[in-house]
Every structure is written in C-alpha cells, then in structure tokens.
Design a protein around this motif. Structure first.
Motif, mmCIF file in Angstrom:
data_model
loop_
_atom_site.group_PDB
_atom_site.id
_atom_site.type_symbol
_atom_site.label_atom_id
_atom_site.label_comp_id
_atom_site.label_asym_id
_atom_site.label_seq_id
_atom_site.Cartn_x
_atom_site.Cartn_y
_atom_site.Cartn_z
ATOM 1 N N ARG A 1 19.152 -0.646 0.398
ATOM 2 C CA ARG A 1 19.080 0.738 0.825
ATOM 3 C C ARG A 1 20.259 1.042 1.818
ATOM 4 N NH1 ARG A 1 15.065 4.987 -0.516
ATOM 5 N NH2 ARG A 1 15.578 6.031 1.102
ATOM 6 N N GLU A 2 19.906 -0.037 2.616
ATOM 7 C CA GLU A 2 20.933 -0.125 3.873
ATOM 8 C C GLU A 2 21.613 -0.317 3.824
ATOM 9 O OE1 GLU A 2 18.711 -0.827 7.000
ATOM 10 O OE2 GLU A 2 17.121 0.782 6.591
ATOM 11 N N GLU A 3 22.066 -1.588 3.151
ATOM 12 C CA GLU A 3 23.601 -1.967 3.188
ATOM 13 C C GLU A 3 24.866 -1.374 1.918
ATOM 14 O OE1 GLU A 3 22.478 -5.983 2.685
ATOM 15 O OE2 GLU A 3 20.991 -6.090 4.509
ATOM 16 N N ASN A 4 23.706 -1.160 0.445
ATOM 17 C CA ASN A 4 24.611 -1.249 -0.057
ATOM 18 C C ASN A 4 23.969 0.830 -1.440
ATOM 19 O OD1 ASN A 4 22.902 -4.109 -0.901
ATOM 20 N ND2 ASN A 4 25.430 -3.801 -1.021
ATOM 21 N N GLY A 5 23.075 1.351 -0.272
ATOM 22 C CA GLY A 5 22.447 2.263 -1.052
ATOM 23 C C GLY A 5 21.714 2.593 -2.204
ATOM 24 N N VAL A 6 20.947 1.343 -2.600
ATOM 25 C CA VAL A 6 20.369 1.814 -4.258
ATOM 26 C C VAL A 6 19.103 2.437 -3.607
ATOM 27 C CG1 VAL A 6 18.808 -0.231 -5.618
ATOM 28 C CG2 VAL A 6 21.249 -0.400 -4.484
ATOM 29 N N PRO A 7 18.891 3.019 -4.081
ATOM 30 C CA PRO A 7 17.979 4.395 -3.987
ATOM 31 C C PRO A 7 16.298 3.568 -4.704
ATOM 32 C CG PRO A 7 19.007 4.753 -5.968
ATOM 33 C CD PRO A 7 19.164 3.329 -5.578
ATOM 34 N N LYS A 8 16.323 2.264 -3.787
ATOM 35 C CA LYS A 8 15.334 1.702 -3.397
ATOM 36 C C LYS A 8 13.888 2.053 -3.333
ATOM 37 C CE LYS A 8 17.187 -2.709 -3.779
ATOM 38 N NZ LYS A 8 17.060 -4.409 -3.336
ATOM 39 N N ILE A 9 12.855 2.131 -3.717
ATOM 40 C CA ILE A 9 11.565 2.827 -3.219
ATOM 41 C C ILE A 9 10.326 1.528 -3.861
ATOM 42 C CG2 ILE A 9 11.785 5.334 -2.976
ATOM 43 C CD1 ILE A 9 10.750 5.767 -5.541
ATOM 44 N N TYR A 10 9.949 1.445 -3.067
ATOM 45 C CA TYR A 10 7.797 0.557 -3.477
ATOM 46 C C TYR A 10 6.992 1.237 -4.784
ATOM 47 C CZ TYR A 10 4.090 -2.512 -3.198
ATOM 48 O OH TYR A 10 3.195 -3.082 -3.433
ATOM 49 N N ALA A 11 6.636 0.242 -5.006
ATOM 50 C CA ALA A 11 5.917 0.981 -6.910
ATOM 51 C C ALA A 11 5.119 -1.398 -6.190
ATOM 52 C CB ALA A 11 6.259 0.684 -7.712
ATOM 53 N N ASP A 12 4.112 -0.785 -6.697
ATOM 54 C CA ASP A 12 3.051 -1.928 -7.612
ATOM 55 C C ASP A 12 3.701 -2.128 -8.903
ATOM 56 O OD1 ASP A 12 1.416 -2.731 -4.588
ATOM 57 O OD2 ASP A 12 0.374 -0.945 -5.521
ATOM 58 N N ILE A 13 3.910 -3.232 -9.108
ATOM 59 C CA ILE A 13 4.794 -4.051 -10.465
ATOM 60 C C ILE A 13 4.307 -5.574 -10.398
ATOM 61 C CG2 ILE A 13 6.829 -3.863 -11.466
ATOM 62 C CD1 ILE A 13 8.398 -2.343 -9.450
ATOM 63 N N GLN A 14 3.789 -4.937 -11.927
ATOM 64 C CA GLN A 14 2.847 -6.522 -12.742
ATOM 65 C C GLN A 14 3.929 -7.341 -12.261
ATOM 66 O OE1 GLN A 14 -0.385 -6.717 -12.506
ATOM 67 N NE2 GLN A 14 -0.505 -4.810 -11.158
ATOM 68 N N ASP A 15 3.269 -8.165 -13.217
ATOM 69 C CA ASP A 15 3.857 -9.294 -13.535
ATOM 70 C C ASP A 15 4.712 -9.190 -15.504
ATOM 71 O OD1 ASP A 15 4.772 -11.029 -10.658
ATOM 72 O OD2 ASP A 15 3.040 -12.822 -11.576
ATOM 73 N N LEU A 16 5.470 -9.610 -15.991
ATOM 74 C CA LEU A 16 5.909 -9.346 -17.307
ATOM 75 C C LEU A 16 4.630 -10.471 -17.672
ATOM 76 C CD1 LEU A 16 7.289 -8.349 -19.149
ATOM 77 C CD2 LEU A 16 8.358 -10.231 -19.551
ATOM 78 N N HIS A 17 3.850 -9.998 -18.411
ATOM 79 C CA HIS A 17 2.273 -10.402 -18.696
ATOM 80 C C HIS A 17 3.211 -11.220 -20.402
ATOM 81 C CE1 HIS A 17 -0.026 -9.017 -15.952
ATOM 82 N NE2 HIS A 17 -0.721 -9.692 -16.335
ATOM 83 N N VAL A 18 3.112 -12.180 -20.666
ATOM 84 C CA VAL A 18 2.957 -12.959 -22.116
ATOM 85 C C VAL A 18 1.464 -12.919 -22.804
ATOM 86 C CG1 VAL A 18 3.741 -14.885 -23.800
ATOM 87 C CG2 VAL A 18 4.941 -14.804 -21.050
ATOM 88 N N THR A 19 1.770 -11.903 -23.801
ATOM 89 C CA THR A 19 0.300 -11.782 -23.978
ATOM 90 C C THR A 19 -0.199 -13.516 -25.598
ATOM 91 O OG1 THR A 19 1.341 -9.467 -24.835
ATOM 92 C CG2 THR A 19 -1.366 -10.608 -25.757
ATOM 93 N N PRO A 20 -1.320 -13.696 -24.954
ATOM 94 C CA PRO A 20 -1.552 -14.977 -25.797
ATOM 95 C C PRO A 20 -1.946 -14.857 -27.203
ATOM 96 C CG PRO A 20 -3.375 -13.998 -24.076
ATOM 97 C CD PRO A 20 -1.739 -13.071 -24.181
ATOM 98 N N PRO A 21 -1.987 -16.006 -28.177
ATOM 99 C CA PRO A 21 -1.782 -15.712 -29.659
ATOM 100 C C PRO A 21 -2.887 -14.677 -30.127
ATOM 101 C CG PRO A 21 -1.731 -18.101 -28.729
ATOM 102 C CD PRO A 21 -1.258 -16.822 -27.710
ATOM 103 N N ASP A 22 -4.179 -14.972 -29.216
ATOM 104 C CA ASP A 22 -5.191 -14.128 -30.223
ATOM 105 C C ASP A 22 -5.905 -12.893 -29.647
ATOM 106 O OD1 ASP A 22 -5.689 -14.629 -27.696
ATOM 107 O OD2 ASP A 22 -7.778 -14.573 -27.203
ATOM 108 N N TYR A 23 -3.844 -12.083 -28.670
ATOM 109 C CA TYR A 23 -3.713 -10.643 -28.981
ATOM 110 C C TYR A 23 -3.177 -9.944 -29.877
ATOM 111 C CZ TYR A 23 -6.755 -10.288 -24.721
ATOM 112 O OH TYR A 23 -7.384 -10.026 -23.908
#
Lengths: 271, 271, 271, 271
Positions: free
Chosen positions: D118-140
């Motif tokens: 935000r402060e250095e580059n003006g990227v409009p970043k805000i906070y969220a809880d973001i899950q890791d990318l889940h790789v679904t196991p074979p049986d799903y």
C-alpha cells in the motif's frame, strides 16, 4: 431413533452416522510430506522416567522430529505440522515382542488429526502453533531451515538445520528402494468419569511408513524453552520435562521428503 | 520406568505425570460466561434420527446455543467460544431415569477443552472458528448481537439476536436465586484400533450449572449453511443434517451472563 | 469512469467509493477499553536516539502500554489488542508548541486498524499476535494479570501486573470527572516509489481520550526478548532496540477501564 | 536525536533506522509461486465504474487471481496467499502511454506485505483469511483445486479449478523462454488528517514478472458471496460490487508455477 450399523466406523458424535471402515491394508496418506529427525544421546535413567513399564529402553536416545503433512487425504488436500518426541524401545509383552519408537508426545497445529490420533491410536497429541519449515533465503547466513512451536504466544521449542547436503547416488537409491517403516508405540488412556483411574488403558502399535523421494543430512539444534504454569496450563510439565533432559548443543539431522502412509487401522492393541 | 500413581488423575500423555483428582463436589468455572439459547420446534421424527435408543424425545425441539467461556480456571484465565445443538430427552435406563439435554454436537474454538470434553465426558466436541459475540454499535440498524462459525473459511452457521430487552425485577431475582442446573447427556465412544466396532461405548451424565447475574430476552435467527464434503471433510454430514432440520425463521432467544460451573467429575456413566 | 466526489473520505482502494467524512468533533470509540501503562525511567541519551529532531525529551522515561480495544465502532463491535511504546516529549515547531507522547511503535493484532492508523495518522503500527489480558484464577499465586506478544511464534514481550489494588473514593472520582486526554505524536512517512527518500514526511498530532470507569494500581514487569533477524525480518531491529534500553525489573503500573475515544480526524499536521 | 540518513530506505516506524535501498534492477522474490488466473467477460460499462479517469478499458474483462507466494525473501522464507481483481487497461498520460492491469483490489492474509504494498506502491491491499490452494485427493470427484477467502468467518469468495491439463511441449517451452512480465497499475492515495481530500494521490506502475516452471489449463469458477455491512465493515462495499458484476458460471483458468519477481522499486509514478 438412531442405531449403530454393524459395518460402519464411528467417532463422536456417533449419531450423525458412520463411514465405511478402512480396508485392512489401507492407509491415510500425506502425499507431500517433509520430515526432520534429530537424534540426541541423553541420560538414560532420566529418560526412563517417561517410559512405562512393559517397554525397555534400547538406547539412551531421544529423537525430536518436525513434520509437514501436506496434501492429506482425510483433509481433502489440506495440511498440518507436527513436532514429536520419541524414544527407541522394545515392547516385551506376553504375545508381542517388537522394537519401535515409543511416542512421548506429539504436538500438532490442527484439531481434527489430534482427536483422531488420540482416540483411535492413543497417540498423545496436543495442540501447539507450529510454524511452517522456513527455507532461509540466500542473504541470511544461517540456518538453512528453521521452525518453532508456541502456545498462546509462548515459544517453547525452536528447531534449526544447517550445513545441509543432499543424499544422492546409491545411498538415496537404497532409501528409495524400500519404504522406511516405523513401529510407533502409544499408550491409549481414557479416564473414568470421576477422573480417578482408567476406563481404558492399553498400549497400541501404530505402523507408519515413508516412501522417500529426496533426502538430506546436516547438523541442527533443538532448543526447549521452559514455561511457567500460567503460560501453558495443560502442557508446561511436559515442556519443562523435555527441557530438563540434557542434550548436546547440536546433533546430526536427517531430512526426507516423500509420501507418508499412516496405517493406524493396521495397528493393534499390544499384549 | 514410569508407573501410574494410584491417587492421580491422568490424560494422554500419561507418562509425564498426573494431577490431583478433583474433589468430589468440585467444578471447573468459567467466571465470565455469556450464553444465548435459541429454542426451535422442529419435526420430531426427523430429529429422532439423531437420538440413540435409550433416550426418549420429550418434545420435538432443538436448542441451539452460543457460549462465551471467559476467565476459565483451567486455562489460567483464558477463554473460548462454543456452539451447541441439544435435544430435550429422558434417559430410560435400568437404574437411571433422568430428564435433561442430549448433546448432538458441540463446536469449540480451542483444542484443549475439546480433548478433555470428549475423553472425560463424551461430549461430541469438534473444532470450528467461532467469532466472539459482536455487540452492534448504535449506527447499525440490526441485529443487536451476532456471531458465526466457520471451518477453513467456510461459514456454516450464523446467529443473530434482535429486539433485546433486559429481564428485571422479580423475574431476574428468581433466576438469580437458584443456579440454573442442567443435566447434559453425552455418548462417549472410543473405537477399536481397526475402526470396526467400539472399544468403549457409554452414555454419560455431565451436570452443569449457571449462577445468573444478568439476563435478557429477544428474538433471533439461526441460519445453517450446507457445505460440500471437500469444504469440511469431517463435519459436513453433521452441518448438512442440521441444515435439513426444518425450523422457523425466527425464535425466542434468551441470553444470560454469569458464572458457569462445569461439573464433569460429578457426572457418571448412565445405566 | 470513476471520479472522486468532493465531500467524501477515501482510502485504498479508492475507486469503490468513499464514505461521509467524520464530523469535525467526532471520534472512533472503543466502548469496552482496558489499558495498562508501565512507566520506566531509562537512560535519556539512549532513548533520544529514537526521537526525531523537532521533539524534546521531557523526562528519561519510556511508557509501555497494553490495551484491549473492545466493542469498537468501526469494527461493528469487534475488538483488538495493542502494545505501545511512548516517550514524553514537547514538540517545538514554528507554530505548534505542545506536550504529549511520541509514539515509538504500536503493535496491533488486526490489520484494518493498522492500515488506517498508519495512513491517516502516521501511527507506526505493525502486526503482532497479542494475547488477551489474562486474569489469573485464584489458585495461581502470581501474577494477577499477564499477557504477551509474539510474531510467527516468537515471543518478544511479556507483561505482568501484580499486587493490584483498586483506586477508589476521591482519587477515582477525580479520574472520572475529567476524561484523561492525551496528545499522541506520530511521524507519517510515505517513501518514494524507488525507496530513496520520502514522498511524504510529516509529524502529526493524534488526540485520544479515555472516559474512566474503574482504575487500579500495582507493580509490574515488562520483559523484552531479543529476536534473530530471520525470526522477525521486519521488526527485529525495533524489538532489539527496546530490549537494549535498560529498565528496572519492576515498575508501577496503572490499569484503567472505560471508553476510549480516538480523535484522529481532530488532529493535524504539526508545524 | 534521530536523523534520517540520506542513503537509507525507511518505513514507519522511521526512527529505529533504515535499510540499504534496493539496487535499481533488484526485485523481491517469491521462489515458490503458484498462480491461478480466471479471465471473465463482463459488462464494460459497469466495470468502468471502478476504473479512474486517465485509464482506458481495453476489453470488458475482469481477471480474478489466486496466488501462493512461497519462500518469500523478505519474510525469511515465509509465505502468504493473495486474491486479486484486475482489469486490462491503457494508461493515457502526458508522458506515459502503457498497457497493463489496473488492480481493483488485492486481498492478502499477512499484514507485512499489505503495509508495504500500500505505502510503497499503492497496491490496494486489504486483509482476508485466504486458504491454501487445496489439491483434491483422488477419491473426491471434483474440483481438482479449490480455495476460498473469508473475513471474520464470513466466506466471500470461492475459487475452483477442474479438468486440469498440463501445458507441455512447445507451448510450455515458449512460456519458459521469456519471463511473463506484467505492468500492474495502482492508485496510491493517502488522505489528509481530517479525512477531507488527499494528501497524496498518484498512479503508480508496479512491474512484476514470473519465471514459469510448469503450467496447466482448465476450467473454473469464481463465486462471490455478498456480505452485510456488519459482517465486514471495511470491505463489504468492495465484495458486493464484485458480486454484482455479471460473469459466466465458468471460465478458462490458467495455472502456473515458478518464481515471481516483484519489482516495486523499478516502478514509478505515472504521468
């Protein structure tokens, strides 16, 4: 009204229904596993205080481990981290005579596997915040890898690994040829409702194996940090007991990556 | 080697030593407790699917609860939140004939009481992220209070309370005069190692009471949100079962604050 | 295309629209505030290294604070915790001559107020995991209250309070009669894009006040714990600087509860 | 007293000292990067409401992205996740005429890069809880990959990817031959202290590039879920604006892994 079905596998809450039990030769997989093992010589007499009768201490050694369990089947591809303390033992029972690792304690940063491990296999799992293994960027001198565990913001163990060299050639090929199999021994204990005595108390064999993809060796350090009772009311006595076990400042560390197979349902009550 | 001491109370890991067992009339206290209870009429036949034989459904009702457990003794003054689903029942045993609440499921946002509750009292506790109860500031129109629970970022229940009025005068005095005591019934179930059948299966009485300081009443809503299996592999079947229980859009809600006494060790196995 | 509206208040991202700016005499409220303040005498010359030219050190003192901001308006009733380090100063400007507290650093455990405080008022807020203030239960000897802050599992400060006595009678009445008002001074600094020099650099007055409900006094300790660079890459130099400021082992501590008013928009750029 | 050093790079808090500024051709690296990009056609007129004057919409498209930033230099090997919304634009300035992506909003689950961006580059970043990318196991059955973002337990976006096929042969070789470089455009906006008008307002170029190792393509879905103001007081207007942008149910998705270079200090203020 709800009735148990005979060919189902249950856990609490039971009354929302069960699952098909695992096939006899099945396992839970962590398909993206990284594990570090620190092997320390310590004072056998002191270590033996934490090993129950029925087990024989094979060597005055304590093994501290860090594990990243990634792409975990039963979490739909989710992950968690573990910190373990194990002792090399032989179980001398009426029927079973087996060598393996007696698990003193396992910290995990996720409740679901903690519950399952405790109730199904007697693994003495408790909760901690466990950082992911950090690979130090080039501009930091040392260490190569590091992590820690804490409870309510109180750091209680740090692990580092330095001078890391890959294991290659024939040595690696040998590791890859056979899955590394471990007999983990646990003490499943469920108290009576009034907390006086056991409703259930049994030693359990929990087989685990790793299909090794890559391996490294190096030197490392495990630092235990004592806590006051109010900083971690349920665990301070465990942490402080480990902190009081004398260990050298550094130890050889091995790191492996691969696929971990947790074969809980292939285990059994030891006799 | 480690030996169990006779007059100690143990939980896994056992071998680091036990604690003095609780006095027979003792309790765990949450000295800063706030609890909301939503009472819904639903379809008795559908509800009965989740109540095991041995219990009799008293009314076609489900009670959903939110609790903030603050200043908790066994957490050295720490806190946690809970979401509960209970059903009014009578236990018809050989020895015991008791009315109380059969606990269908309890979510908590802290591992330590989850482990203790499951293993000691059979409370079917599982983990969720549970928000603190929010008191909406003056410039927001509705609701007066709100919270939610989620798992891995997936919201699965929202609770709100509106039109809140304090309970005062004689009505409050009556609530304060006698601690509100509840018989909570749970099903403690520990599976066999191969996950085929039970190693331990018993119904347990878990007495709890609240010393009421203040009380309020209002109307509120509980909204259950169905999840896909991969969004919550261990709990989706529970959440979806509750989401399918028909309930009215709003219900009367009661809120109390005070001191909660958890009298687990005063409970017993029901017969 | 998006255009700024003249009478709106904006923050990044700007283009989703602004809000009505706060009324000139308005404030943000934390309606459930608890604050602890530790006042330590230290070495003035060393402390002055962290106070910029334009400010004059009034006393060789550093004030460490813990705050619980509960029932916060702009969080719809949510809460967060803060740890602060302040120095008593006088600002000697061309226009302004004011006494107050120069904020060396503020840790908070929530991103939203960190962003707002930095960009709007120049408060040097950074993130830490900050535990709730624990009230120790009766069966723990000491301390009466305790908390800590950590980063990625690395404890870096502990705060305790003991021998707590309520402030009562006339002394309390005097505190309640007038809101405790504080001039907080901050340095708002936004770098150039190439990180060489400032795009914006100004000292800012940030008035805050507390409407006191209850107050206590006691003795306490603040313990700073040094960290390695890799344990907290963005903050270790701050923590280690504070850890190297010599302070006595214990200090008088005051604790107040009440309503905190953050009057950022009543502040101004100091000249 | 503290004085700024001329050849140092500073951020708040300034007075604990600066760092050597980055070399002109340097970058921050995420050495273990995985990124998903969903490209959706939407209604240009509606999209243009969120793009400021000075930029020209190139196509009526919105790109939603998920990124895992692993082995991040400035976090000593730590990691974080991001969710982004970008629009293809041309900047038509007095000096600069450039095509690139105007960043509407960026969610991240770590405060340190939010502040810096935000402060250095003006990227409009805000906070969220973001899950890791889940790789679904074979049986799903489906999807192959999935994740979500939430705030205070309120899910607001879900992303899935299915029918995943690796990109191989010449197509991959071409991607690997040249780092994929992107001009990201941001609006850096710092308000006046009284929140009426801007103290600083400028468009900034933030170059980023990816050294591709592997790539995949598939189809996927992005689902935005509207929130009530009290569920996310600082962000609901952003989430609801995106939720109201009509997009098809599924879209082509590309996934790449490799090394991400963030070249903030190679950017500049656009004119």
């Amino acid at each position: 009204m709800f009735k148990l079905e005979e060919n189902k596998s249950y856990s609490m809450p039971v009354h929302f229904g069960g699952r098909d039990p695992p096939a006899p030769d099945s396992a839970w997989y962590a398909r993206d596993f990284v594990g570090l093992t620190y092997t320390y010589t310590t004072i056998g007499d002191q270590l033996a205080n934490y090993v129950p009768e029925g087990f024989e201490l094979l060597r005055p050694e304590i093994m501290y481990g860090f594990g990243h369990f990634g792409k975990v089947d039963f979490l739909a591809g989710g992950c968690y981290n573990v910190i373990t303390a194990d002792v090399p033992v032989r179980f001398n029972g009426k029927r079973d005579r087996l060598e393996g690792n007696y698990n003193l304690v396992t910290w995990e940063n996720l409740t679901a596997p903690i519950i399952g491990g405790r109730e199904e296999n007697g693994v003495p799992k408790i909760y901690a915040d466990i950082q992911d293994l950090h690979v130090t960027p080039p501009d930091y001198p040392i260490p190569d890898f590091f992590t820690n565990a804490s409870y309510d913001g109180n750091t209680f163990v740090r692990m580092t690994m330095s001078d890391v060299k890959p294991i290659e050639g024939e040595q690696l090929a040998a590791m890859q040829a056979n899955p590394l199999t471990i007999n983990v021994f646990c003490w499943r204990y469920i108290p009576k409702v009034n907390l006086r005595g056991a409703e259930l108390s049994q030693f359990i064999l929990y087989p685990q194996s790793v299909e090794v993809k890559s391996a490294w060796e190096g030197s490392g350090a495990v630092e235990w940090i004592k806590l006051q009772p109010e900083q971690n009311p349920g665990q301070f006595h465990i942490i402080n007991a480990l902190a009081e076990l004398p260990i050298p400042e550094t130890a050889p560390v091995s790191m492996i990556s691969g696929i971990l197979a947790l074969k809980g349902s292939q285990g059994r009550v030891l006799e």
